[in-house]
Each structure stands twice: as C-alpha cells, then as structure tokens.
Motif scaffolding. Structure first.
Motif, mmCIF file in Angstrom:
data_model
loop_
_atom_site.group_PDB
_atom_site.id
_atom_site.type_symbol
_atom_site.label_atom_id
_atom_site.label_comp_id
_atom_site.label_asym_id
_atom_site.label_seq_id
_atom_site.Cartn_x
_atom_site.Cartn_y
_atom_site.Cartn_z
ATOM 1 N N VAL B 496 -23.866 -1.093 -6.893
ATOM 2 C CA VAL B 496 -22.543 -1.601 -6.515
ATOM 3 C C VAL B 496 -22.575 -3.120 -6.573
ATOM 4 O O VAL B 496 -23.377 -3.753 -5.913
ATOM 5 N N GLN B 497 -21.714 -3.700 -7.376
ATOM 6 C CA GLN B 497 -21.765 -5.153 -7.560
ATOM 7 C C GLN B 497 -20.709 -5.865 -6.749
ATOM 8 O O GLN B 497 -20.839 -7.031 -6.417
ATOM 9 N N ARG B 498 -19.654 -5.169 -6.470
ATOM 10 C CA ARG B 498 -18.579 -5.830 -5.737
ATOM 11 C C ARG B 498 -17.742 -4.783 -5.038
ATOM 12 O O ARG B 498 -17.496 -3.705 -5.566
ATOM 13 N N VAL B 499 -17.322 -5.097 -3.807
ATOM 14 C CA VAL B 499 -16.476 -4.181 -3.049
ATOM 15 C C VAL B 499 -15.279 -4.969 -2.533
ATOM 16 O O VAL B 499 -15.449 -6.018 -1.942
ATOM 17 N N GLU B 500 -14.118 -4.496 -2.814
ATOM 18 C CA GLU B 500 -12.929 -5.173 -2.295
ATOM 19 C C GLU B 500 -12.105 -4.206 -1.468
ATOM 20 O O GLU B 500 -11.819 -3.094 -1.896
ATOM 21 N N PRO B 501 -11.693 -4.642 -0.286
ATOM 22 C CA PRO B 501 -10.980 -3.746 0.619
ATOM 23 C C PRO B 501 -9.502 -3.673 0.271
ATOM 24 O O PRO B 501 -8.928 -4.605 -0.271
ATOM 25 N N ARG B 502 -8.904 -2.526 0.596
ATOM 26 C CA ARG B 502 -7.459 -2.394 0.472
ATOM 27 C C ARG B 502 -6.946 -1.644 1.669
ATOM 28 O O ARG B 502 -7.620 -0.764 2.198
ATOM 29 N N ARG B 503 -5.749 -2.019 2.070
ATOM 30 C CA ARG B 503 -5.127 -1.304 3.170
ATOM 31 C C ARG B 503 -3.776 -0.832 2.665
ATOM 32 O O ARG B 503 -2.904 -1.646 2.352
ATOM 33 N N VAL B 504 -3.631 0.470 2.513
ATOM 34 C CA VAL B 504 -2.365 1.012 2.026
ATOM 35 C C VAL B 504 -1.664 1.710 3.173
ATOM 36 O O VAL B 504 -2.248 2.542 3.852
ATOM 37 N N VAL B 505 -0.412 1.317 3.428
ATOM 38 C CA VAL B 505 0.368 1.942 4.491
ATOM 39 C C VAL B 505 1.626 2.545 3.876
ATOM 40 O O VAL B 505 2.414 1.825 3.260
ATOM 41 N N PRO B 506 1.831 3.843 4.040
ATOM 42 C CA PRO B 506 3.091 4.417 3.568
ATOM 43 C C PRO B 506 4.241 3.906 4.427
ATOM 44 O O PRO B 506 4.090 3.819 5.639
ATOM 45 N N VAL B 507 5.330 3.540 3.783
ATOM 46 C CA VAL B 507 6.441 2.969 4.550
ATOM 47 C C VAL B 507 7.781 3.485 4.029
ATOM 48 O O VAL B 507 7.883 3.983 2.924
ATOM 49 N N THR B 508 8.773 3.324 4.888
ATOM 50 C CA THR B 508 10.147 3.480 4.446
ATOM 51 C C THR B 508 10.738 2.076 4.394
ATOM 52 O O THR B 508 10.580 1.310 5.334
ATOM 53 N N ARG B 564 15.224 -10.676 3.727
ATOM 54 C CA ARG B 564 14.399 -9.878 4.636
ATOM 55 C C ARG B 564 14.725 -8.421 4.423
ATOM 56 O O ARG B 564 15.847 -8.077 4.068
ATOM 57 N N VAL B 565 13.737 -7.596 4.618
ATOM 58 C CA VAL B 565 13.940 -6.180 4.385
ATOM 59 C C VAL B 565 13.363 -5.416 5.576
ATOM 60 O O VAL B 565 12.403 -5.855 6.207
ATOM 61 N N TRP B 566 14.038 -4.294 5.910
ATOM 62 C CA TRP B 566 13.534 -3.471 7.017
ATOM 63 C C TRP B 566 12.416 -2.582 6.524
ATOM 64 O O TRP B 566 12.532 -1.938 5.489
ATOM 65 N N VAL B 567 11.322 -2.549 7.291
ATOM 66 C CA VAL B 567 10.155 -1.765 6.918
ATOM 67 C C VAL B 567 9.730 -0.930 8.110
ATOM 68 O O VAL B 567 9.606 -1.434 9.220
ATOM 69 N N LYS B 568 9.554 0.376 7.841
ATOM 70 C CA LYS B 568 9.010 1.206 8.922
ATOM 71 C C LYS B 568 7.720 1.853 8.439
ATOM 72 O O LYS B 568 7.738 2.684 7.523
ATOM 73 N N PRO B 569 6.573 1.484 9.042
ATOM 74 C CA PRO B 569 5.320 2.132 8.666
ATOM 75 C C PRO B 569 5.399 3.609 9.056
ATOM 76 O O PRO B 569 5.951 3.939 10.098
ATOM 77 N N LEU B 570 4.889 4.481 8.189
ATOM 78 C CA LEU B 570 4.946 5.906 8.486
ATOM 79 C C LEU B 570 3.641 6.371 9.126
ATOM 80 O O LEU B 570 3.312 7.548 9.122
#
Ligand SMILES: Nc1ncnc2c1ncn2[C@@H]1O[C@H](COP(=O)(O)OP(=O)(O)O)[C@@H](O)[C@H]1O
Ligand SMILES: [Mg+2]
Lengths: 238, 788
Positions: B496-508, B564-570
């Motif tokens: 493993v040469q490189r690891v990059e984190p991701r955070r995915v949140v489903p939203v409306t 601005r936009v309304w975001v609701k994390p699911l």
C-alpha cells in the motif's frame, strides 16, 4: 496554281458507313482529295451528300470506315483518340454553324481559353481585331448578334495560328449581309496568315471566293473546279 | 394516360442513377428512424409488460433498520396499496477464476416459500429455494452469464465475517435490476457485482436484522398523491434511519433505462430529419433538371389538351416512385438494423424476453415523413410545371445569360483562368445550388463526426477521468464509519503506497420545493488519488469551506454559486442544515456534492470518521492487499473501479462501434448522393460545352477539371463547414443526451474530424469519378449539329 503547292491534307479512297440499327448509311463512298498548303477551298453539295462527314474526318473528329487521311504524310485514319485530340489541338481551327461559344465567357475569354492550348498563340485581342471585333471584347455571347458570335468563333480558331481552318456552314445561320462579313474575315485570315482553309456551304455563290471548289454528291467527289478569279465576298449576293 | 405512365417509367429509367442515389439517402433516413423507433418501442413494450407482470414497485426506500411491526403501519398509509419489506445487504463472494473479490447484493425472499408481492422474480432456469434451505440462492442472469454459473454450482460467500457456501438453484431476473449496477457506481460490471436472492432468515441472521427490515417496496393506489405518500413514508421511517423514499424515476435501473429510451427517441428524430432534408434537396435538383429538359414535351402535352393535373401528377408520381423505392429499402434496412441492435441491448438491459417488435404505425409514419420530404423537395417544381404556359413551353428555354458578377466587378477574377471563370460564373449564377450541395456534404461530415463522438467520449472517460482524475487502484468501503486511526491498519499493509480518507454521507438536498437524494463526499483537498476535474478535463480545487456542487445538480435545484441550500444528512443527527454552495463543478458524471473532509465532522456533530478509503497499491501486491482487506470485519467491500470500467467499456465500445459504423455508412451515402447528383447534373447541363471543348482540342482530363471545378469548390467549402456542423452536432448531442447520469464533454478530436473529412471526401471523389465515365461518351459530332 494549287499544283505548285505542297498538299497539307490528303484523302485516299475514304469511306464512311454509319450503322443505324440494321440499316447501313453510306455517307462517303470513296473520296480522293489533296488539299494544298495555303489553299482556300469551298465544299459544295446538296444536303446529305457527306460534306460534314468528310470535314469531321479531315479534322480528326471522326474516323473513316476505310481509306486513309494523311496530314503532312502522317496517317490519321488509324490514330487513337489521344493522337486525334492532339492533332485538333495543335493544327486545326474549327468554325461551326452554331458557333459553339462558351456562354459563360466573354468574347475575349472565349478566345483566350483556346489560346492557352498552344505554345505560340496570338494575343486574343489581336485575333479579335482581325475579325473586326476589337470593340466588343468584354461582351458575353448572349449580348452579341449571330454574325458577331461567328466572328468570335473565327477569332477563337485563328488565335492558335492553326495550319488548317475547317468551317462547317459558317454562314448557315446568318443572313446574307452578316454572312458576307464573316466570309471576309475568313478570307482575310487565309490571305494574311496563309492558313489553309476549307469552308462547307450549300450555297454555290460562295464558291466564287475559293481557289478550289469541290462538289460532293452522294458521298463521292462530283467535280473539282478552280475559278480563275477569286471574287471578294463583298460583291456576292444570295 | 397510359402513354403518360409509359413515359413515367421511361423517365425513371433515364434518371435511374439519380433515382438510386436519392433513394439511398431516403432509405438511410427511414432506416435510422425505423431502427431507433423500433428499438424504443421494443424496449418500452418489453419494459411495460415486464413491469406489470412482475409487479414493479412504485416507491422505494431503504433505511438502517426497522422492526417488522412497522410494515403494517406502512400499509395503512393513505395511497399505499401494497408493501413488501426486505433485507438487502452486500457480501463478498469468492468466485473461482477471479483473483479479486466479487460483491454480491443479497436480496431477501419472503418467508415460507411465498413469492415476492412486488418486484417479483422471473425465473429463467432452475427453481426457487426451498424454505429452510438457507444456502440455496437464485442468481441474477447477467451475473450468472458473466461467470457461467448454473444450477448446482456453489459459491463461497462471506456475510459479515461469517463464511457460507451458497448453492445455486436458479437463475432469474427482476424488474428492479433490468440494469444491474451497484448503487454509487457509474458503470455496470457483471463480473464483479451480482444480485443474489436468498432466504430472508439467512441474510437477516447474518447481519443481525432478524425480525427487522432495511428496504421497503410500495405499490401505490391509482388515486395516490405521490408526493404525499413520499413524505408520509419519510416521516414514518425517520426514526429508523430512512434514506428517503423515491419513485421509479430515481430508481437506478429504471433511470438508466429511461435515459436510454430518451436518447433513442432523440436520435429517432434527429437522424431522419437530416437525411430527409438532404433527400428533399436532391429531389428538387433532379426534378428541376428534368423539367428543364422536358419543357417542350410539357408544352406539347398541354397543347394537346392533357390536363395540368395529369401532367403535374406525372412528375409527382415520378418523385413518389423514387421516394417509395427509398421507403421500401429503408423499412427493410431499418427493420434489420433494429433487430440486430435490439439484440445488442440485451447485453445492457435484462428482460425476460427482449422482444423485437414494431408497430404498424411506424410504417405509416415512415411513409408520411418520406412522402413529406418528397413533397417539400418537388412541390415547387411540380407547381411550376403545372403553371407553365404551353406557348412558352414550346419555345426552348431562353439561353442562360451571364453578366459579370459582383465578385468579378470587385476584381476578384484577376487570377482566374478562363476555365476558372466558367466555374466561378456558374456558381455565382446559381449560388443556392452550390450552397445546398455544400451544406449536404458538410452534413455528411457532421454525421461522421457524431458517429465517432460516442466512441471518443468513452475513450476520453478512460483516459482523462480515470487516468488523471481518479487514480486510486482500490476503493475500500467500510461497514460503518470508522475512526481515522483505523486507516493506519491499512497503511501498513505491504504494497500500500498511499491511503486517502473519504467521508460519504447520504443526504437530502432541498431548495425551494425541489428535493433530491444524493450524497456529500468529504475529500482531502490535497487528494492525489481523486482530483476533481470538469468535463473539459481541467483540474479544480475544492473550496476552503462550503460545498462544491455539480453544475447539473445546481441547475436541477435552481441554485447558483454563493447560494445556500438545505441539507439533511440521512444518518447521525438527521437535522436540516443550511450550507453554502461555494463552487460549481461542470463534471461528467452524476449528481455530486463535495466538501473538504475536515468540514464533515462539524457538519455531522461527530469526531472525524471515514466511510471509505482510496488506495494506491503496488501492482504486485494488489491481490494480496485485497484479500487482507476483505478479511477485515469492518470492511464491507473492496472495489476496483478501473477493472469495472474496462469491463463496461468493452460492452459499450461494441455498441458504439456499431453505431459509428452505421452512421459512417449513412454519411457516406449522403456524400455519394449529393456528389453524384450534382456531378451528373453538371455533366448534363454542360455536355454541350464539354463536347465543344473536346472538339477544340481539350483533353478529357482538362474538361474533367471543368466538370469537377464546382465540386472541388463545394468540397473545399464543405470541409470547414462540416467541421463546424460536426462541432455543433456534438454540442447538441451532449446537451440532448445530458442526464444526471452522464454529462459528456464537447470534444474536438483531430483524428475523428480528420477521419470524417477523409471518408466523405473519398465517397465524394469516388462518385465523381463514376460520373466521369460519362465524359468518354460525349457526342462530339452531335453537339455541332444543334443550337444551344
Ligand atoms: N452520326 C450519324 N449516324 C447516322 N447517319 C449519319 C450520321 N451522320 C451523318 N449521317 C448520314 O450520312 C449522310 C451524310 O451526312 P452529312 O455528312 O451530315 O451530310 P451534309 O453535311 O452534306 O449535309 C446523311 O445521309 C446522314 O443522314
Ligand atoms: Mg452538314
């Protein structure tokens, strides 16, 4: 007079048979002819006697069914399309009953178009001047009268300084007065440049301006006649 | 009348070259129309039958987990006719011959041998699992085909760390997976992803969802108000981690199918329009020419008392004959093409039977549009024939008059030879004709360009998006969000040469009353494995703070940069937040929303976590790393985007190649039709001039220059115009086909444009040379005997 000069064109026992479906039409039935250098020849004969067919063969447009055509000793009768094209291009100037000018080109351009075909042409303006058209250089054929168009056609033939001028009923579509002007132009070319000239007509009067009058009948030479005196076209009437 | 009909066939025979060239163009237009429309009709029909017969649901929602008791509360909601709940989970499958793991989407079947009330399964082969036999499964046909699985085969599966031996008892399909693609993926990959239906208890047990469900299907009553049902379902499922209810419109498989139908419909309109306009032009030119040469005949007929309707009808029948010839050929060709292409669609879209059928109305509409083209092309000419006064007609048409044209007066002819002038004047005298012919040839180039566009786009996606943009070798997805420290365990794996984190949140997302389901992807702004790119291939950096939103998404939400936009994390706190759109990204794929990963913690009220990690791995260790990762309980799946893409590309490339070959041939047909007609007409109009020039001693080659001068000019003008048209076509195509699935870049590929120009030029030159044979048959002597 004609005998003293070298023949440019010789026809030996020329025949031409057209096939119209099942029927054979014998347009020429054995023509023998010598045309001397610088001569002015008029071909006479009734309609259908084979005048045009003969002229076309002499001009390299058609080939005989049998017999020979010799241009300065070289046989044209067996020549291919390429050789005949070259022959027309370098040695023959044609003038036709219906002029066959290019409608989209002016008088000067019609002449220049053909001048470009040879190495040592006249200036187009000079050729047009010879036929009295110097003042109408930039007119299109549709803006010219029939006689004027025919004179442009003569200038177009002359500009190449051809060895032969072959004219098939050049006055056929013209009235007498305009016809005379056209014939004068042809005579002038013959005299001043020494161009061997053959003119077809079915009008016997015109024969009086020729060195030699050849009359055809039913595909044969009916008679050859050499007028003692050449009349100027301006004195002719028909 | 009899005599006129004999004349009809004689004229037709005389014009056979023109007729065939024109009919071919009509045939291409009709064939394109019939092929596209019939595929559209076939797919739509197959879909509708399938959806009805196998009871495709109307509303879909997935959720974290709810007890079975909630099911009856869902059924009681107003507008809900039927409810089916399921457990859906992903597992890793060990498939023989695959070094990398395969992801199985496990979908539960109802208990006790009951058939699903909604999204029922069409069993292609085998049988249903027997109740109580938790190892028995049905595989999706696309997946089974990709690996050659059939009844009796077994597959080792790892469910939440527990190994199980699946036994394949059946192979089937469902309206839910007509297009089998993994949620979140851009391309289907039937080798690495497959749907597996199995007993509910087996899945639920393994994932600790016994007596619970995490997926709902709803059939609506006809009277239901969709939006109200969605809201009610969302409210009801809110406490159970609902991810938002969607209609068919947002159901993955349905959406892909709909997009495909949409683009088929677009092509079914565009292609025939272009071809039939060209055909109309060709008919117009041919008819005008014919009328010109038959003026005297027309005059005589009129003078003899033949009615103008009979004469007009005669010419119209001639047009009709050509049109019907093209129509018949087009119907046959289109039917054949449609059938072939339809078969290819079976690779992408799985139906119990992808029937090829076309409605008889297609024949009618083909007939109507081709006759319409015929009318447009010849109406004016026929009208003129009818109006022609006998006295006028009996006189030969006035000879063309030429005048010095404006270009000439402006001194533009100075450099032209007499032959050049002949060409220039005839072009200037009839500029419309040259313009149309030029346009026709340019269209052919444009169509060629479009033909290779689809192919270029695929290539571009691979080269740019995945060569430069997304450079990870592996994407590791975790079952639950894990702390960033968990990545250390991965970082130390060998290779493993490189690891990059991701955070995915489903939203409306909501703006005004437009609502969309998507996900926010938190990225490291310095990411090297995932570089944001717009569709023209330019790199973009994430804003310092705030969201970066796909332009297409912004358009759908009607928001702009800075709004601005309304975001609701699911997941997590599930509260509505207002977030700023800091930048837009005009990207190629999907409805994406990005944010700096550092902002995700505060947004979610949580310590920094990650949901997936992108890895760069030494190629020699890829397999070992995969297996090491799959064995970790926290890892849900290991994806290989690049491999998936390659698989899809093979499939799509085949399809694209067929399309571009077809369009290429069509374009060549246009070029041949236009050039052949225009040369033939030039030959017949100029035959007198050409013969006269031959008499004067011009060679065949020299007069060819005259014949082709105009063509050369048309081709010369058509090249730049064709390039522009090609560009506009791609622009229009990329707009017309833009969807939330793909947004393709407009591309100017030198190779494709060059190829288009060369193909069209070759087709044009070949047909010109064909016409050139006519020069050998010029009647040199005949031309001297007649007047102009
Ligand atoms: N291309 C042709 N096909 C068939 N017959 C022809 C052709 N050209 C000329 N003829 C026939 O040959 C004969 C001689 O014609 P032509 O040389 O034109 O005569 P003239 O010019 O003396 O009037 C005529 O009977 C004519 O019908
Ligand atoms: Mg004659």
């Amino acid at each position: 007079m004609a005998d003293s000069r070298e023949p440019v064109l010789q026809a030996r026992d020329l025949t031409r048979v057209f096939l119209m479906g099942e029927v054979e039409v014998h347009a020429l039935r054995g023509i023998d002819l010598d045309i001397a250098q610088g001569a002015f020849i008029v071909l006479l004969g009734p309609s259908g006697s084979g005048k045009s067919t003969l002229l076309n063969i002499l001009g390299g447009l058609d080939i005989p069914t049998s017999g020979q055509v010799l241009y300065r000793g070289a046989d044209l009768s067996g020549a291919g399309e390429r050789v005949r094209t070259l022959y027309r291009r370098e040695h023959v100037g044609f003038v036709f009953q219906f002029y066959n000018l290019i409608p989209s080109l002016t008088a000067r351009e019609n002449v220049a178009l053909v001048a470009d075909l040879v190495d040592d042409p006249m200036a187009p303006e000079e050729a047009l001047d010879m036929v009295g058209m110097a003042s109408r250089l930039d007119h299109f054929p549709s803006q010219l009268s029939g006689g004027e168009q025919q004179r442009v056609a003569i200038a177009r033939a002359v500009v190449k300084r051809p060895d032969l001028m072959l004219c098939d009923e050049p006055t056929g579509a013209l009235d007498c007065k305009t016809g005379r002007i056209v014939l004068e132009a042809l005579q002038r070319v013959n005299r001043e440049l020494g161009t061997t000239t053959a003119v077809i007509t079915h009008n016997a009067v015109i024969g009086e301006m020729a060195d030699t009058v050849i009359t055809l009948g039913a595909g044969r030479v009916a008679s050859i006649h050499e007028p003692t005196e050449r009349m100027s076209p301006s004195r002719m009437n028909w | 009348m009899k005599q006129l009909d004999i004349k009809l066939f004689r004229d037709f025979w005389h014009l056979r070259g023109h007729a065939v060239a024109t009919a071919v163009v009509i045939a291409c237009g009709i064939a394109g129309f019939v092929a596209m429309s019939s595929i559209d009709q076939s797919l739509t029909y197959s879909r509708d039958v399938y959806y009805t017969k196998y009871r495709f649901a109307d509303v879909f929602s997935s959720l974290k987990r709810a007890p079975r008791g909630v099911e009856s509360r869902l059924s009681e909601l107003p507008g809900v006719a039927e409810v089916e709940t399921r457990v859906i989970m992903e597992a890793t499958l060990q498939v023989e011959g695959m070094t990398e793991p395969v992801i199985g989407r496990l979908v539960s079947l109802p208990e006790a041998g009951r058939r699903p009330k909604l999204n029922n399964i069409f069993l292609r082969r085998g049988r249903w699992p027997e109740p109580g036999r938790s190892e028995e499964v049905i595989l999706h046909e696309a997946f089974a085909d990709a690996h050659g699985f059939s009844q009796g085969d077994s597959i080792e599966a790892v469910l939440n760390g527990e190994t199980l031996e699946f036994k394949v008892v059946g192979v089937g399909l469902s309206p839910e997976f007509v297009y089998q693609i993994r949620p979140g993926d851009t391309w289907p990959d039937d080798r690495r992803y497959g749907v597996v239906w199995m007993e509910r208890e087996a899945v639920a047990g393994a994932f600790r969802l016994t007596d619970s469900f995490n997926d709902v299907l709803i059939r609506l009553e006809p009277s239901a108000v969709v939006q109200e049902v969605l809201t009610a379902v969302d409210n009801l499922l809110e406490p159970y981690g609902g991810f938002g209810a969607v209609t068919r419109e947002d159901q993955m498989s349905h959406r892909y199918l709909t997009e495909e139908l949409k683009s088929l419909r677009a092509s079914a309109r565009i292609i025939p329009t272009i071809f039939l306009l060209v055909a109309a032009f060709l008919l117009n030119v041919v008819l005008n020419r014919l009328v010109m040469t038959q003026r005297e005949q027309i005059g005589t007929l009129k003078a003899l008392g033949v009615s103008i309707w009979a004469i007009g009808g005669h010419y119209f029948k001639l047009t009709l004959l050509i049109t019907l010839l093209g129509l018949a050929a087009g119907l046959l060709l289109g039917g054949w093409m449609g059938k072939e292409l339809n078969g290819m669609y079976q690779e992408f879209f799985r139906f119990p039977a992808l029937m090829y059928r076309w409605h008889w109305r297609l024949v009618i509409s083909s007939g109507v549009i081709s006759v319409l083209a015929g009318l447009i092309g010849t109406g004016w000419g026929v009208w003129r024939v009818m109006r022609l006064q006998p006295a006028m007609a009996l006189k030969p048409a006035p000879p063309p008059t030429f005048k010095p044209t404006w270009l000439e007066r402006a001194g533009g002819y100075g450099l032209l030879s007499p032959m050049g002038r002949m060409v220039a004047r005839s072009v200037e005298r009839r500029p419309g004709r040259t313009a149309f012919a030029t346009l026709g040839i340019a269209m052919a180039i444009g169509i060629q360009v479009i033909g290779s566009y689809g192919y270029d786009v695929m290539d571009y996606l691979v080269q740019v998006q995945f060569g430069i943009g997304q450079r990870e070798d592996m994407l590791v997805t975790f079952r639950e969000p894990v702390s960033t420290r968990a990545l250390d365990g991965i970082r130390w794996l060998e290779g493993v040469q490189r690891v990059e984190p991701r955070r995915v949140v489903p939203v409306t997302l909501q703006s005004g009353h437009i609502r969309l389901q998507t996900a926010i992807t938190g990225l490291d702004p310095d990411s090297r494995l995932y570089r944001l790119m717009d569709r023209q291939g330019r790199f973009r950096t994430l804003p310092e703070s705030g969201l970066m939103v796909s332009t297409y998404l912004a358009e759908r939400l009607r928001i702009r940069q800075g709004d601005r936009v309304w975001v609701k994390p699911l997941e997590g706190h599930r509260r509505w937040l207002q977030l700023r759109v800091a930048a837009l990204l005009d990207d190629m794929i999907g409805l994406s929303v990005y944010a700096p990963i550092a902002e995700m913690g505060p947004m979610m009220d949580e310590a920094p976590v990650v949901t997936s990690a992108a890895l760069k791995v030494d190629p020699r260790h890829v397999t070992a790393v995969q297996h090491a990762l799959v064995d970790q309980p926290m890892v849900a799946s290991v994806g290989l985007q690049r491999a998936s893409l390659a698989a899809f590309e093979r499939m799509a490339a085949e399809m694209q190649r067929s399309f571009s070959v077809i369009l290429g041939l069509f374009a060549a047909a246009i070029a041949v039709g236009v050039v052949y007609n225009s040369c033939r007409i030039a030959l017949s109009e100029r035959s007198r001039e050409l013969a006269s020039l031959r008499v004067l001693g011009f060679t065949q080659n020299e007069i060819s220059a005259l014949l082709f001068g105009e063509l050369a000019l048309q081709l010369f003008l058509a090249i730049p115009l064709g390039i522009i048209i090609g560009y506009l076509f791609t622009l229009a195509t990329s707009e017309a086909f833009a969807s939330d699935l793909y947004r393709f870049p407009v591309m100017l590929r030198l190779r494709s444009y060059g190829q288009a120009v060369v193909v069209v030029l070759l087709a044009g030159i070949a047909s010109a040379l064909w016409v050139r044979r006519g020069l050998r048959r010029l009647d040199l002597i005949g031309v001297l005997k007649t007047r102009d």
